[in-house]
Design a protein around this motif. Sequence first.
Motif, PDB file in Angstrom:
ATOM      1  N   ASP A   1      -1.754   3.778 -14.506  1.00 34.32           N
ATOM      2  CA  ASP A   1      -3.034   4.477 -14.680  1.00 34.32           C
ATOM      3  C   ASP A   1      -3.113   5.729 -13.810  1.00 34.32           C
ATOM      4  OD1 ASP A   1      -4.049   2.696 -16.612  1.00 34.32           O
ATOM      5  OD2 ASP A   1      -4.584   1.283 -15.026  1.00 34.32           O
ATOM      6  N   SER A   2      -1.965   6.391 -13.681  1.00 33.16           N
ATOM      7  CA  SER A   2      -1.834   7.642 -12.908  1.00 33.16           C
ATOM      8  C   SER A   2      -2.008   7.453 -11.406  1.00 33.16           C
ATOM      9  CB  SER A   2      -2.807   8.713 -13.411  1.00 33.16           C
ATOM     10  OG  SER A   2      -2.654   8.937 -14.796  1.00 33.16           O
ATOM     11  N   VAL A   3      -2.031   6.208 -10.940  1.00 33.62           N
ATOM     12  CA  VAL A   3      -2.082   5.927  -9.502  1.00 33.62           C
ATOM     13  C   VAL A   3      -0.685   5.509  -9.058  1.00 33.62           C
ATOM     14  CG1 VAL A   3      -3.065   4.488  -7.677  1.00 33.62           C
ATOM     15  CG2 VAL A   3      -4.493   5.222  -9.595  1.00 33.62           C
ATOM     16  N   HIS A   4      -0.190   6.133  -7.983  1.00 35.92           N
ATOM     17  CA  HIS A   4       1.158   5.847  -7.509  1.00 35.92           C
ATOM     18  C   HIS A   4       1.103   4.814  -6.382  1.00 35.92           C
ATOM     19  CE1 HIS A   4       5.374   6.465  -7.305  1.00 35.92           C
ATOM     20  NE2 HIS A   4       5.370   6.969  -6.078  1.00 35.92           N
ATOM     21  N   TYR A   5       1.941   3.773  -6.514  1.00 37.97           N
ATOM     22  CA  TYR A   5       1.938   2.641  -5.587  1.00 37.97           C
ATOM     23  C   TYR A   5       3.293   2.469  -4.916  1.00 37.97           C
ATOM     24  CZ  TYR A   5      -2.261   1.070  -8.145  1.00 37.97           C
ATOM     25  OH  TYR A   5      -3.497   0.982  -8.718  1.00 37.97           O
ATOM     26  N   LEU A   6       3.237   1.962  -3.711  1.00 39.60           N
ATOM     27  CA  LEU A   6       4.423   1.521  -2.980  1.00 39.60           C
ATOM     28  C   LEU A   6       4.276   0.020  -2.741  1.00 39.60           C
ATOM     29  CD1 LEU A   6       6.935   1.869  -1.155  1.00 39.60           C
ATOM     30  CD2 LEU A   6       5.404   2.650   0.653  1.00 39.60           C
ATOM     31  N   MET A   7       5.315  -0.741  -3.092  1.00 39.10           N
ATOM     32  CA  MET A   7       5.271  -2.179  -2.834  1.00 39.10           C
ATOM     33  C   MET A   7       5.491  -2.424  -1.345  1.00 39.10           C
ATOM     34  SD  MET A   7       4.666  -3.245  -5.860  1.00 39.10           S
ATOM     35  CE  MET A   7       4.876  -5.023  -5.748  1.00 39.10           C
ATOM     36  N   VAL A   8       4.480  -3.001  -0.675  1.00 46.11           N
ATOM     37  CA  VAL A   8       4.568  -3.331   0.744  1.00 46.11           C
ATOM     38  C   VAL A   8       4.452  -4.846   0.870  1.00 46.11           C
ATOM     39  CG1 VAL A   8       3.550  -3.012   3.025  1.00 46.11           C
ATOM     40  CG2 VAL A   8       3.532  -1.119   1.386  1.00 46.11           C
ATOM     41  N   ASP A   9       5.567  -5.482   1.249  1.00 41.22           N
ATOM     42  CA  ASP A   9       5.607  -6.952   1.332  1.00 41.22           C
ATOM     43  C   ASP A   9       5.139  -7.587   0.025  1.00 41.22           C
ATOM     44  OD1 ASP A   9       6.488  -6.824   4.000  1.00 41.22           O
ATOM     45  OD2 ASP A   9       4.428  -6.635   4.725  1.00 41.22           O
ATOM     46  N   GLY A  10       5.584  -7.001  -1.080  1.00 40.28           N
ATOM     47  CA  GLY A  10       5.261  -7.544  -2.395  1.00 40.28           C
ATOM     48  C   GLY A  10       3.906  -7.158  -2.941  1.00 40.28           C
TER      49      GLY A  10
ATOM     50  N   PRO B   1       1.366  -4.193  -4.230  1.00 44.70           N
ATOM     51  CA  PRO B   1       1.291  -2.779  -4.605  1.00 44.70           C
ATOM     52  C   PRO B   1       0.196  -2.065  -3.810  1.00 44.70           C
ATOM     53  CG  PRO B   1       0.437  -4.181  -6.377  1.00 44.70           C
ATOM     54  CD  PRO B   1       0.978  -5.091  -5.328  1.00 44.70           C
ATOM     55  N   THR B   2       0.594  -1.085  -3.017  1.00 44.25           N
ATOM     56  CA  THR B   2      -0.319  -0.385  -2.115  1.00 44.25           C
ATOM     57  C   THR B   2      -0.390   1.087  -2.507  1.00 44.25           C
ATOM     58  OG1 THR B   2       0.379  -1.889  -0.342  1.00 44.25           O
ATOM     59  CG2 THR B   2      -0.789   0.126   0.313  1.00 44.25           C
ATOM     60  N   PRO B   3      -1.582   1.619  -2.790  1.00 40.60           N
ATOM     61  CA  PRO B   3      -1.673   3.055  -3.102  1.00 40.60           C
ATOM     62  C   PRO B   3      -1.023   3.878  -1.988  1.00 40.60           C
ATOM     63  CG  PRO B   3      -3.760   1.965  -3.547  1.00 40.60           C
ATOM     64  CD  PRO B   3      -2.906   0.956  -2.822  1.00 40.60           C
TER      65      PRO B   3
ATOM     66  N   HIS C   1      -1.453   6.662  -0.652  1.00 40.04           N
ATOM     67  CA  HIS C   1      -2.246   7.372   0.350  1.00 40.04           C
ATOM     68  C   HIS C   1      -2.679   6.451   1.485  1.00 40.04           C
ATOM     69  CE1 HIS C   1      -5.763   5.686  -1.785  1.00 40.04           C
ATOM     70  NE2 HIS C   1      -6.455   5.939  -0.690  1.00 40.04           N
ATOM     71  N   GLU C   2      -2.480   5.135   1.314  1.00 41.98           N
ATOM     72  CA  GLU C   2      -2.808   4.170   2.371  1.00 41.98           C
ATOM     73  C   GLU C   2      -1.588   3.829   3.231  1.00 41.98           C
ATOM     74  OE1 GLU C   2      -4.557   0.739   0.568  1.00 41.98           O
ATOM     75  OE2 GLU C   2      -6.093   1.893  -0.507  1.00 41.98           O
ATOM     76  N   THR C   3      -0.441   4.477   2.989  1.00 39.14           N
ATOM     77  CA  THR C   3       0.790   4.161   3.722  1.00 39.14           C
ATOM     78  C   THR C   3       1.065   5.217   4.791  1.00 39.14           C
ATOM     79  OG1 THR C   3       2.263   5.423   2.269  1.00 39.14           O
ATOM     80  CG2 THR C   3       1.718   3.165   1.596  1.00 39.14           C
ATOM     81  N   GLU C   4       2.070   4.945   5.626  1.00 38.61           N
ATOM     82  CA  GLU C   4       2.442   5.884   6.695  1.00 38.61           C
ATOM     83  C   GLU C   4       2.876   7.238   6.138  1.00 38.61           C
ATOM     84  OE1 GLU C   4       6.348   5.134   8.611  1.00 38.61           O
ATOM     85  OE2 GLU C   4       6.604   3.476   7.194  1.00 38.61           O
TER      86      GLU C   4
END
Length: 438
Positions: free
Chosen positions: A128-137, A139-141, A143-146
């Motif tokens: 849905d046009s939101v990019h996620y990074l899997m953090v410990d399994g 899915p984390t947007p 912009h909330e990551t380091e």
Amino acid sequence: MTSKPKIIVLDDDPTGSQTVHSCLLLTRWDVQTLRLGLADASPIFFVLTNTRALTPEEAATVTCEVCHNLKIAIETEGIDDFLVVSRSDSTLRGHYPVETDVIAQEVGPFDAHFLVPAFFEGGRVTRDSVHYLMVDGVPTPVHETEFARDSVFGYHHSYLPDYVEEKTNGRIKAENVERFVLSDIRQGSLERLLNLNGNQCGVVDGETQADLDKFAADVLSAAAQGKRFLFRSAASILTSLASLGAQPVPPENMAQYVRGGKSGVVLVGSHVKKTTQQLEQLLKLSDIVGVEVDVAHLLEESASQRDALLAKVVAAVNEIYNSNKTAVIYTSREELVFKDVQTRLNFGAAVSALLMDIVRDLPKDIGFLISKGGITSNDVLSTGLDLRSARLLGQIIPGCSVVRTPSDHPQFSDLPVVLFPGNVGDADGLVTVYQRFC
């Protein structure tokens, strides 16, 4: 049958080849070197610009130079059909839109440019046009990551249209960005692609490789009908565009490339949290010996102090190698604070110059070299090993490329070198790579 377009990748660090194999990586971009890539049998080649390590102005200058020479090389080789990819970070760090603007100006016009940041091997997906990074399994947007707090490339949005508006300072409004969401891609996007023009900005979802395979097939169909596209992407779309099949030597059999069955050297430059975790695990192994390089005061040190540090590290590495163990050279891990971006970049350049002097002084008959960190890996190829080009053998774990130096290299002939991005792999990633070479 319509021939596939040549895929020309301008890679802002040398890790964008982390999903393909059997192609050329070019560390220089004079016309003759670019012609090597264009004439190569592989449908894809990479130009390692290393622009992520540069200022925006320097990145624009380098990109302009590459594109100027590329136009000449394309004309000389008689290439009619090509796609250009500005390959960058799957966590949205890099000089966007600086690089895509320059590419469009120099080798355009393009009907559209697409942001495709999905990188499945690294746990990066777009829904849905939101990019996620899997953090410990989970899915984390992003912009909330380091990564969103990066002091050079920070940002505030994971919703890609908002990211585009933020990075273009409002020149491209979020509501004017074409969104290719999963349902669109899976139903087929050819008709929409054929209607794009004027370098329209599009953002592309991707949850599985099959999603990008479908999108790439539609892109190639549109290109065959005369549409011209530019990509700003991570690595996974390259897999789909190039469609190379399985690599010649499986990851678990990569030890056959090690020279003489000898021990090697691991060089760790990246400072992200994941790299530090992986380093800690590697240093626990009995046949590994760590060599810490204290770089905290490098900018203030005199030339003689720097030379003394270099000599100390080289002596330690030789002693470890002569005892049939593998030296792990790593920069001191403490978090440093810089007064401004330029000072941080100057520090990075000073650290890299020291590490490359270490590479040049490594024992000549090491069995392998593992380079950890994108910018570090680029400098290993272009400066430490002084390569014009290298052949990509494939991946030793998902997302980690192995290249081999040419057989006529004056110091390190046929040396397998791992290009290991800072943010890739689980906590045992470095251990796994090392053990596959042993």
